[in-house]
Design a protein around this motif. Structure first.
Motif, PDB file in Angstrom:
ATOM      1  N   TRP A   1      -9.210  -1.127   4.119  1.00  0.00           N
ATOM      2  CA  TRP A   1      -8.545  -2.191   2.477  1.00  0.00           C
ATOM      3  C   TRP A   1      -8.186  -3.000   4.130  1.00  0.00           C
TER       4      TRP A   1
ATOM      5  N   TYR B   1       1.030  -1.471  -0.111  1.00  0.00           N
ATOM      6  CA  TYR B   1       0.042  -0.106  -0.086  1.00  0.00           C
ATOM      7  C   TYR B   1       0.756   1.072  -0.546  1.00  0.00           C
TER       8      TYR B   1
ATOM      9  N   ASN C   1      -8.631  -7.055   3.550  1.00  0.00           N
ATOM     10  CA  ASN C   1      -7.448  -7.825   2.681  1.00  0.00           C
ATOM     11  C   ASN C   1      -6.787  -8.546   4.059  1.00  0.00           C
TER      12      ASN C   1
ATOM     13  N   ASP D   1      -9.683   4.753   4.199  1.00  0.00           N
ATOM     14  CA  ASP D   1      -9.124   3.921   3.155  1.00  0.00           C
ATOM     15  C   ASP D   1      -8.104   2.687   4.058  1.00  0.00           C
TER      16      ASP D   1
END
Length: 391
Positions: A69, A37, A73, A65
């Protein structure tokens, strides 16, 4: 293992970017699932000064965000490199709220020094180390000689202290040397969360022949790197002591003018990594006259990897890496005559140079290979996971 590696890219590529990419490649080569990232500070361009400041102290967009994320994940661990400025400390909170263990590599001294280098007016400075608020750093405008920018940096760190991020959201801090560990402890970071893991060089460039008749400086041409000390020393050396300079930076024009006046000084300008490694393989010794503490220079490790001994400032991480009269020589920092004397002593002593070079190569094989680094990194990740599970 599923590993998230996060990094706020710099506008100009630097050593931290190199380490980020190297560690990602290392983990991927060992068949881990690596999730990256990255963000860039270019996204802050166009915002007013106050909006930039607000975002860098606590970026709400980053928090939203990243929280999403992380939940999508579900990595086993999140490894941060640089968080300034777009990621901001909000990134730690996102990981914490998602239940993800956090590891943070400290590439510089930004958490205890607004300027990030523990340097002011060309000399080491620790006025702000251990202070609740770095008033001296703001007073002197230690970040880019700008008081407002320094204040913003200071508020970022203060926000982390007040929120308890260091104690709660970060399970392990990676520091690059024992010297750095001592400074961060003095600065107030929890000692039990600091772990020493140096950078590494991969692939192994191999040992050089070192048959050419020059000393090498490879790095940024700037004040803190001791470039003025370097050239002042070389002006006092005989013509047979050749110096090759590979690099670019703010002092490039002055370096070019000086090299034109002294036939034993050659400036090559910016070189690629492969070109720099070849210069190291051919050189007699590396000169590293930095006047700041440094983090852990990749140049030093690459020099060791090629079997090239180093003359370095007896300061900070350099004195922790270079062992005097074993892998190189240490001289009084900021003293051109001391550097001159060191070069005179060893430049033509081929036997000592070979011995020191062999020791440097052995040090690389013992401490700075990809294999050794991988072992240390896995241990740190397991510690972070265990620590988070017990919190």
């Amino acid at each position: 293992m599923r590993i998230a590696v996060l990094h706020n890219l710099y506008r100009e590529t630097g050593g931290e970017d190199t380490v980020f990419h190297s560690e990602v490649a290392l983990l991927q080569s060992r068949n881990h699932e690596v999730l990256t990232y990255t963000v860039s500070n270019e996204s802050l361009e166009g915002l007013s000064r106050w909006r930039q400041a607000r975002a860098t102290i606590w970026n709400a967009d980053t928090y939203r965000d990243l929280l999403r994320w992380f939940k999508e994940n579900t990595p086993d661990v999140a490894h941060f490199h640089n968080i300034w400025y777009v990621l901001s400390p909000a990134a730690y909170q996102a990981a914490y709220d998602a239940g993800i263990p956090v590891v943070q590599t400290l590439h510089n001294y930004r958490l205890i020094c607004p300027g990030g280098q523990l340097l002011r007016n060309g000399k080491p400075c620790e006025l702000c180390v251990g202070k609740r608020f770095p008033i001296y750093g703001v007073r002197y405008g230690c970040y880019r000689n700008n008081r407002f920018a320094t204040l913003v940096r200071s508020l970022q760190v203060l926000q982390q202290r007040r929120s308890g991020h260091w104690e709660r959201a970060v399970q392990r801090f990676i520091v690059l040397t024992e010297f750095a560990k001592r400074k961060f402890i003095q600065g107030g970071l929890p000692a039990d969360k600091l772990v020493v893991k140096p950078n590494f060089v991969a692939p192994d460039p191999g040992e050089g022949s070192h048959q050419e008749d020059y000393a090498l400086f490879a790095g940024r041409l700037s004040e803190e790197k001791g470039v003025r000390v370097l050239l002042e020393a070389w002006k006092r050396l005989p013509p047979e002591c050749r110096l090759v300079i590979a690099g670019d930076g703010p002092l490039a024009e002055w370096v070019q003018e000086t090299s034109a006046q002294y036939p034993n000084i050659t400036w090559l300008g910016r070189q690629s990594r492969s070109e720099t490694l070849q210069l190291m393989k051919d050189a007699r010794l590396l000169v590293f006259p930095s006047i700041c503490y440094e983090g852990l220079s990749m140049t030093l490790i690459e020099s060791f990897a090629t079997g090239l001994p180093v003359i370095a400032s007896n300061l900070g991480s350099m004195s922790a890496v270079v062992e005097h009269q074993k892998t190189g020589w240490l001289f009084t920092p900021g003293d051109p005559q001391a550097l001159c004397d060191s070069v005179r002593e060893v430049f033509c002593d081929h036997q000592r140079l070979r011995e020191m070079g062999a020791n440097a190569r052995q040090t690389y094989l013992q401490h700075y290979t990809a294999e050794r680094n991988y072992e240390m990194l896995m241990t740190i990740y397991q510690q972070a996971i265990q620590c988070r599970s017990h919190s």
